[in-house]
Scaffold this motif. Structure first.
Motif, PDB file in Angstrom:
ATOM      1  N   ASP A 112       1.027  -1.092   0.129  1.00 56.05           N
ATOM      2  CA  ASP A 112      -0.263  -0.113  -0.210  1.00 56.05           C
ATOM      3  C   ASP A 112       1.519   1.233   0.010  1.00 56.05           C
ATOM      4  OD1 ASP A 112      -2.621  -1.694  -0.338  1.00 56.05           O
ATOM      5  OD2 ASP A 112      -2.426  -1.346   1.916  1.00 56.05           O
ATOM      6  N   CYS A 157       3.680   1.483  -1.506  1.00 53.56           N
ATOM      7  CA  CYS A 157       4.889   1.251  -2.313  1.00 53.56           C
ATOM      8  C   CYS A 157       3.576   1.771  -3.265  1.00 53.56           C
ATOM      9  CB  CYS A 157       4.739  -0.068  -3.202  1.00 53.56           C
ATOM     10  SG  CYS A 157       6.765  -0.565  -2.295  1.00 53.56           S
ATOM     11  N   HIS A 158       3.045   1.840  -3.315  1.00 55.38           N
ATOM     12  CA  HIS A 158       1.124   2.527  -4.789  1.00 55.38           C
ATOM     13  C   HIS A 158       1.346   3.759  -3.823  1.00 55.38           C
ATOM     14  CE1 HIS A 158      -0.655  -1.707  -5.494  1.00 55.38           C
ATOM     15  NE2 HIS A 158       0.200  -0.872  -6.453  1.00 55.38           N
ATOM     16  N   LYS A 190       4.475   5.457  -5.656  1.00 57.43           N
ATOM     17  CA  LYS A 190       4.364   4.580  -7.144  1.00 57.43           C
ATOM     18  C   LYS A 190       5.472   4.302  -7.157  1.00 57.43           C
ATOM     19  CE  LYS A 190       1.745   9.471  -8.626  1.00 57.43           C
ATOM     20  NZ  LYS A 190       0.694   8.754  -8.714  1.00 57.43           N
ATOM     21  N   GLN A 223       7.623   1.267  -7.670  1.00 54.70           N
ATOM     22  CA  GLN A 223       7.348   0.254  -8.735  1.00 54.70           C
ATOM     23  C   GLN A 223       8.387  -1.447  -8.426  1.00 54.70           C
ATOM     24  OE1 GLN A 223       8.740   2.469 -10.175  1.00 54.70           O
ATOM     25  NE2 GLN A 223       8.105   3.391 -11.597  1.00 54.70           N
ATOM     26  N   ALA A 280      -0.016  -7.058  -4.875  1.00 55.68           N
ATOM     27  CA  ALA A 280       0.085  -6.497  -5.814  1.00 55.68           C
ATOM     28  C   ALA A 280       1.070  -6.535  -6.706  1.00 55.68           C
ATOM     29  CB  ALA A 280       1.052  -4.546  -5.018  1.00 55.68           C
ATOM     30  N   ASP A 307       1.825  -4.781  -9.342  1.00 56.43           N
ATOM     31  CA  ASP A 307       2.297  -4.364 -10.276  1.00 56.43           C
ATOM     32  C   ASP A 307       3.624  -4.242  -9.456  1.00 56.43           C
ATOM     33  OD1 ASP A 307       0.635  -3.133  -8.752  1.00 56.43           O
ATOM     34  OD2 ASP A 307       1.740  -0.996  -9.216  1.00 56.43           O
TER      35      ASP A 307
END
Length: 155
Positions: free
Chosen positions: A79, A81-82, A85, A87, A113, A115
């Motif tokens: 969370d 990381c999102h 942003k 990766q 996640a 991504d």
């Protein structure tokens, strides 16, 4: 911020940050545009040093490198990381046991996640026996932990 910027989060408790952690950061930073050291607040662990102390030490250690940032955080690493942003998640590995533990976490993070990619970096052999847990034991028992710590870590 450029969407193509390679941002990596290096999460941990860093209680305290050791020469092994510094080795991993210094070797990894060139792989990313930004490396964020995330000092995690883990409700199941009772830290020896406050989050503020740890963030302060890390900020001081890496103040010369504008690619490196430090922050405290709570919650799921993916969370954060999102939110940032990021990766990539960076994890340092000392031994096979570390890899097995870290791979389980990486697999769970990938399911949560897809991504966000986890990158493992082995530590230099000189630091493979250093862990924050052992350093805290040395400190608690009045030993000289300075052999394992950067000079910025004052206890």
């Amino acid at each position: 911020m450029n969407d193509m910027e390679r941002i990596c989060l290096f999460p941990g408790t860093f209680d305290p940050i050791t020469l092994g952690h510094i080795d991993v950061v210094e070797r990894a930073v060139s792989m990313f545009d930004k490396l964020i050291i995330g000092v995690g607040i883990n409700s199941t662990k009772q830290p020896m040093f406050s989050v503020e102390q740890r963030v302060g030490w890390i900020g001081e250690i890496f103040s010369h490198d504008k690619r490196i940032e430090v922050m405290g955080y709570e919650g799921l690493t993916v969370d954060i990381c999102h939110k940032l942003k990021a990766q990539y998640i960076l994890r340092g590995i000392r031994y096979i046991a570390d890899f097995e533990y870290e791979k389980a976490i990486a697999d769970m993070n990938r399911m949560l996640a897809p991504d966000v990619e986890t990158v493992f970096l082995t530590c230099s052999p000189a630091y493979s026996t250093i862990s924050s847990t052992l350093v805290r034991d040395v400190i608690r028992n009045g030993g000289n932990a300075r052999l394992f710590l950067p000079p910025q870590v004052r206890y």
